[in-house]
Design an enzyme around this catalytic site. Structure first.
Site, short mmCIF file in Angstrom:
data_model
loop_
_atom_site.label_atom_id
_atom_site.label_comp_id
_atom_site.label_asym_id
_atom_site.label_seq_id
_atom_site.Cartn_x
_atom_site.Cartn_y
_atom_site.Cartn_z
CG HIS A 224 -80.48 -17.21 -44.08
ND1 HIS A 224 -79.79 -18.35 -44.43
CD2 HIS A 224 -81.71 -17.64 -43.65
CE1 HIS A 224 -80.56 -19.42 -44.25
NE2 HIS A 224 -81.73 -19.01 -43.76
CD GLU B 109 -61.66 -5.83 -36.08
OE1 GLU B 109 -60.41 -5.67 -36.08
OE2 GLU B 109 -62.43 -5.10 -36.72
#
Length: 458
Positions: free
Chosen positions: A153, A287
């Site tokens: 998480h 990216e």
């Protein structure tokens, strides 16, 4: 190639969207190679004579040389790679060229060409995937002693080795490579000899053609053969799945490259700058690799949408298959190349990785310590969690709780806990296969190396 029953020219608007030569011309080699084998099959079946066969073979070789030399001329009326090659062959050898297409349709011709192109080219992706796994293995070996937080998480969970982290991505890629090998076998099924949809009326030996072209089998239903593009759908799905794995790797490295984390530095070779901010080095390579997954998923979804409502056998809608195939292949090749270079030149900051560890991440180890002293796991989990909560309330760390506080939580916490608060020991106790201990990580490295040797470099 098809105008005998037409007495009007094709509308220019239709001719423009009907032509695919700018896309499928990259299959010139496969179209010519398959045509040579088909010509041989026609000769062996006494459909064409030896003289015509020799003319056709020599002519096709000349056409192939023109493609390779960049001297081939494409005319305005050339629809696709098949029409270019057939037209040029006739210009070179005359009437004998007209015999080559006997019993063959562009339907089984293109289905053969695209399968053959994939068999010739997709192994490059297998090698690139293996290459990325190799640089991950190299990084794991060089940085075997680097400890860092492992996350769930995006919250710090337990200490792990950098090696364990980077190899977690290598195992995704190992599965991708195995899936690609299965896919290649499923692609190696020859449709040639199926005609337009109903088969071939001449006694050509389809299995002999398959063997000479490197196929493993032949299609057993001609209608299925000319309309089946599942192998492309499977490849596009493979790209979307592998691309998703590469995107997740890219995301992790982008996060770890931020100033806030600082675990890694992306080399200048795989970074770009800012037009305004002189100090910026942006991980644009990562990216772009992350964004590539969207195009892979789009092509896969779009092609399935094309297939879902098609009636049986060949329909011109299928012409879109090669555009999506080539786009995905090219982008996947570049994405893997960029990631190989990025991981290979990645700088790991061992001090920043270790500094991100805190004793709170050893709360699970305290749970294990209590279990080893006889406390049931659920009770031990509660006790360790309570100790962490009290430390938070007192604005201190769990290892600095007073003996009084510890005893108020559980009698077992009155013992000396100094052995619990050790990051190296916490990592080393996780030594079952698949764990982050040194021996377990080395086992992973050994298994991956053996897999590369037996499955890729064999």
């Amino acid at each position: 190639m098809w105008g005998g029953c037409f007495n009007q020219d094709t509308a220019s608007s239709l001719a423009e969207i009907n032509a695919s030569i700018n896309i499928d011309k990259r299959m010139f080699k496969e179209d010519i190679d398959a045509s040579k084998i088909y010509a041989k099959a026609l000769m062996m079946a006494d459909v064409i004579n030896g003289d015509d066969y020799k003319l056709i073979i020599d002519g096709l070789q000349e056409v192939k040389s023109e493609w390779e030399n960049g001297t081939i001329l494409i005319c305005p009326k050339d629809e696709d790679i098949h029409s270019v090659n057939e037209r040029r062959l006739r210009e070179l050898i005359g009437e004998a060229a007209d015999r080559l297409h006997t019993g063959r349709s562009r339907n089984d011709q293109v289905a053969t060409d695209v399968r053959l192109w994939m068999l010739n080219n997709i192994p490059q992706l297998l090698n690139l995937t293996a290459g990325l796994i190799e640089v991950m293995i190299d990084s794991s070996e060089k940085n075997i002693d680097v400890l860092m937080p492992g996350y769930t998480h995006l919250k710090r969970a337990q200490p792990v080795r950098w090696s364990h982290f980077i190899l977690s991505h290598a195992w995704y890629l190992r599965d991708d490579a195995d899936l690609l090998k299965v896919f290649l076998k499923r692609t190696a099924v020859l449709p040639l000899g199926s005609g337009a949809l109903a088969g071939n009326p001449f006694p050509i030996d389809r299995r002999a053609m398959a063997k000479e072209l490197g196929f493993l089998d032949i299609t057993m239903n001609s209608m299925n053969a000319v309309g089946n593009r599942d192998f492309i759908a499977e490849f596009l799905f493979w790209c979307s799945l592998c691309g998703t794995h590469l995107s997740r790797l890219s995301e992790d490295l982008i996060i770890f490259n931020t100033d806030e984390f600082g675990f890694v530095s992306v080399s200048q070779q795989f970074s770009t700058g800012s037009s305004l901010l002189p100090q910026k080095r942006n991980p644009d390579g990562l990216e772009l690799c992350r964004s590539a997954a969207a195009q892979f998923i789009g092509n896969s979804t779009g092609f399935l949408a094309t297939l879902k409502s098609l009636p049986s056998t060949y329909n011109k809608d299928l012409q879109i298959d090669k555009k999506m195939l080539f786009e995905s292949f090219d982008l996947m090749s570049k994405t893997l190349e960029v990631l190989i270079g990025t991981v290979q030149t990645l700088i790991i900051d061992a001090k920043r990785c270790f500094a991100a560890l805190n004793v709170g991440q050893l709360t699970t180890r305290l749970t294990y310590w209590l279990v080893k002293r006889g406390l049931p796991f659920r009770q031990a989990h509660h006790v360790a969690g309570r100790a962490f909560a009290i430390a938070e309330e007192k604005n201190t760390s769990i290892d600095l709780l007073s003996e009084e506080d510890r005893l108020n939580i559980c009698d077992l916490l009155g013992d000396d806990l100094s052995e619990v608060w050790n990051f190296e020991a916490a990592v080393e106790e996780l030594e079952t296969s698949g764990g982050t201990a040194y021996s377990s990580v080395m086992e992973q490295i050994d298994l991956l190396k053996k897999w590369l040797q037996s499955e890729i470099k064999e």
